[in-house]
Scaffold this motif. Structure first.
Motif, PDB file in Angstrom:
ATOM      1  N   GLN A  62      28.545 -24.053  -8.981  1.00 26.49           N
ATOM      2  CA  GLN A  62      27.853 -22.691  -9.191  1.00 26.49           C
ATOM      3  C   GLN A  62      27.522 -22.778 -10.742  1.00 26.49           C
ATOM      4  OE1 GLN A  62      31.531 -20.406  -8.122  1.00 26.49           O
ATOM      5  NE2 GLN A  62      32.021 -20.088 -10.493  1.00 26.49           N
ATOM      6  N   SER A  63      28.112 -23.411 -11.479  1.00 25.59           N
ATOM      7  CA  SER A  63      27.605 -23.418 -13.029  1.00 25.59           C
ATOM      8  C   SER A  63      26.592 -24.363 -13.409  1.00 25.59           C
ATOM      9  CB  SER A  63      28.883 -23.854 -13.849  1.00 25.59           C
ATOM     10  OG  SER A  63      29.468 -25.123 -13.500  1.00 25.59           O
ATOM     11  N   TYR A  64      26.022 -24.978 -12.344  1.00 29.58           N
ATOM     12  CA  TYR A  64      24.798 -26.043 -12.682  1.00 29.58           C
ATOM     13  C   TYR A  64      25.262 -27.316 -13.237  1.00 29.58           C
ATOM     14  CZ  TYR A  64      22.933 -21.388 -12.491  1.00 29.58           C
ATOM     15  OH  TYR A  64      22.651 -19.769 -12.403  1.00 29.58           O
ATOM     16  N   ALA A  65      25.929 -27.363 -14.118  1.00 37.11           N
ATOM     17  CA  ALA A  65      26.452 -28.284 -14.934  1.00 37.11           C
ATOM     18  C   ALA A  65      25.257 -29.441 -15.373  1.00 37.11           C
ATOM     19  CB  ALA A  65      27.287 -29.204 -14.005  1.00 37.11           C
ATOM     20  N   LEU A  66      24.467 -28.847 -16.016  1.00 38.09           N
ATOM     21  CA  LEU A  66      23.291 -29.558 -16.507  1.00 38.09           C
ATOM     22  C   LEU A  66      23.434 -29.900 -17.998  1.00 38.09           C
ATOM     23  CD1 LEU A  66      20.283 -27.453 -14.950  1.00 38.09           C
ATOM     24  CD2 LEU A  66      21.405 -29.671 -14.062  1.00 38.09           C
ATOM     25  N   TYR A  67      22.917 -31.145 -18.463  1.00 34.93           N
ATOM     26  CA  TYR A  67      22.987 -31.553 -19.838  1.00 34.93           C
ATOM     27  C   TYR A  67      22.179 -30.669 -20.913  1.00 34.93           C
ATOM     28  CZ  TYR A  67      25.960 -35.397 -18.242  1.00 34.93           C
ATOM     29  OH  TYR A  67      26.807 -36.051 -17.566  1.00 34.93           O
ATOM     30  N   PRO A  68      22.281 -29.886 -21.662  1.00 36.38           N
ATOM     31  CA  PRO A  68      21.298 -28.990 -22.222  1.00 36.38           C
ATOM     32  C   PRO A  68      20.513 -29.521 -22.927  1.00 36.38           C
ATOM     33  CG  PRO A  68      23.510 -28.807 -23.204  1.00 36.38           C
ATOM     34  CD  PRO A  68      23.916 -29.522 -22.073  1.00 36.38           C
ATOM     35  N   GLU A 112      29.946 -22.729  -3.999  1.00 34.34           N
ATOM     36  CA  GLU A 112      29.501 -21.436  -4.264  1.00 34.34           C
ATOM     37  C   GLU A 112      28.167 -21.515  -5.185  1.00 34.34           C
ATOM     38  OE1 GLU A 112      31.957 -18.121  -4.474  1.00 34.34           O
ATOM     39  OE2 GLU A 112      33.763 -19.046  -4.320  1.00 34.34           O
ATOM     40  N   PRO A 113      27.188 -22.338  -4.788  1.00 35.29           N
ATOM     41  CA  PRO A 113      25.870 -22.557  -5.672  1.00 35.29           C
ATOM     42  C   PRO A 113      25.320 -21.564  -6.071  1.00 35.29           C
ATOM     43  CG  PRO A 113      25.513 -23.047  -3.438  1.00 35.29           C
ATOM     44  CD  PRO A 113      26.890 -22.763  -3.257  1.00 35.29           C
ATOM     45  N   VAL A 115      17.516 -27.512  -9.960  1.00 33.50           N
ATOM     46  CA  VAL A 115      17.326 -28.937 -10.406  1.00 33.50           C
ATOM     47  C   VAL A 115      18.851 -29.427 -10.135  1.00 33.50           C
ATOM     48  CG1 VAL A 115      17.774 -29.918 -12.740  1.00 33.50           C
ATOM     49  CG2 VAL A 115      15.919 -27.970 -12.478  1.00 33.50           C
ATOM     50  N   ALA A 116      19.835 -28.916 -10.152  1.00 39.02           N
ATOM     51  CA  ALA A 116      21.111 -29.255  -9.828  1.00 39.02           C
ATOM     52  C   ALA A 116      21.119 -29.798  -8.409  1.00 39.02           C
ATOM     53  CB  ALA A 116      22.236 -28.241 -10.044  1.00 39.02           C
ATOM     54  N   ILE A 117      20.508 -29.159  -7.511  1.00 41.33           N
ATOM     55  CA  ILE A 117      20.258 -29.524  -5.981  1.00 41.33           C
ATOM     56  C   ILE A 117      19.358 -30.998  -6.238  1.00 41.33           C
ATOM     57  CG2 ILE A 117      19.568 -29.076  -3.937  1.00 41.33           C
ATOM     58  CD1 ILE A 117      20.248 -26.277  -4.589  1.00 41.33           C
TER      59      ILE A 117
END
Length: 335
Positions: free
Chosen positions: A82-88, A159-160, A142-144
């Motif tokens: 749910q938090s995306y977890a992308l590298y900023p 819970e995306p 993007v996360a998907i």
């Protein structure tokens, strides 16, 4: 491309047992949704499948192979948080390519996978942007997409959509449904507390309560034939009306249940009569909250708009063919 089996699975944190004797089999290509109230164990169960938590007892198999001792990276799964977890500090392209680079795929293979996933999710124009330049819905896509590039056997969604506003939730839900259609052999497991997501996305729903499975079935099976009062109250929005006392006793039950849409409404005749104390006008539907003498508060769903207002007397006619009866243990009794 894999079945997922949980056989007599238990999970404890110290002396606290949070999952009890879970037995569940998911077929290849199924979209299965875990639902239940907060603290029921649905996210813990997902994390056991992912390998982010250890199984206390029992067996997990993916594609027929035991997974209890297999590292998360070796299970053939991809997880969307749910938090995306992308590298900023990375671009969208770099975020989607990072895991493939760690796996030492060729540059051509990485480029092909990233661009194919971006095309599938319609984010080709975003590949050079940083996460801070994206909306919440774009970040989730993007996360998907990053998960798609890994070509997983099993997709896990935790819970995306919970961080998105209402409109973006709908749009992204459509994207996930389309993704399922485009990847028909990939098993998908999705955790949510949202009724609409569960009912519209799932091939089957797993209802959890206090660490146990209450019922497994298609959305319509759970809606029409709940295996317990708990499931009847959890599946369906607004929730089923539960009435006790004389109304239930007349039907030989401890609890009489009927959904708001299965109660007719009229001004002059009906089995029950009462006064409206609240109306919720949603345009396509109107919910009337009615205080019925000797019954209690009853929620009624009427199509479209109505002229009823608080203080009005209305007559209600429950559809006898749609009644659900439960005993003191919350289990169904014969109609």
């Amino acid at each position: 491309m894999a079945t997922v089996e949980l056989i007599n699975v238990f999970k404890s944190f110290g002396s606290v047992e949070v999952l009890h004797d879970i037995n569940l089999s998911l077929e290849k290509g199924e979209f299965v949704v875990f639902v239940g109230p907060s603290g029921c164990g649905k996210s813990t169960l997902l994390r056991l499948i992912a390998g982010l938590e250890d199984i206390s007892a029992g067996t997990l198999r993916i594609g027929g192979e035991p997974m209890n001792q297999v590292l998360p990276a070796k299970r053939g799964i991809a997880m969307v948080f749910q938090s995306y977890a992308l590298y900023p500090h990375m671009s969208v392209y770099e975020n989607m390519a990072f895991g493939l680079e760690q796996a030492r795929l060729s540059k051509d293979e990485i480029d092909s996978r990233v661009r194919n996933a971006a095309t599938m999710l319609q984010i080709e124009a975003l590949l050079d942007r940083k996460p801070r330049q994206l909306s919440g819905g774009q970040r989730q896509r993007v996360a998907i997409g990053r998960a798609i590039t890994r070509d997983p056997r099993v997709f896990l969604f935790d819970e995306p959509l919970s961080n998105l506003d209402a409109a973006l939730r709908v749009d992204t839900r459509f994207e996930i449904a389309r993704l399922h259609e485009r990847l028909p052999d990939t098993t998908m497991i999705y955790v949510t507390h949202d009724q609409v997501e569960a009912m519209t996305l799932a091939d089957r729903i797993v209802v959890l309560n206090k660490g146990r499975i209450e019922q497994v079935g298609s959305p319509i099976e759970l809606y029409e034939k709940p295996a317990s009062k708990f499931v009847a109250g959890f599946i369906g929005s607004p929730r089923m009306n539960f009435i006790e006392g004389e109304t239930a006793k007349k039907h030989g039950a401890a609890t009489f249940g009927i959904r708001p849409e299965h109660i007719g409404i009229a001004k002059r005749s009906g089995a029950w009569s009462g006064k409206v104390f609240l109306t919720e006008k949603l345009g396509s539907d109107t919910f009337l909250h009615v205080d019925v003498a000797d019954v209690g508060p009853v929620n009624v769903r009427a199509q479209g708009t109505t002229g009823y207002a608080p203080g009005d007397t209305v007559h209600l006619a429950p559809d006898d063919s749609q009644i659900h009866l439960f005993d003191k243990q919350g289990l169904p009794v014969g109609k």
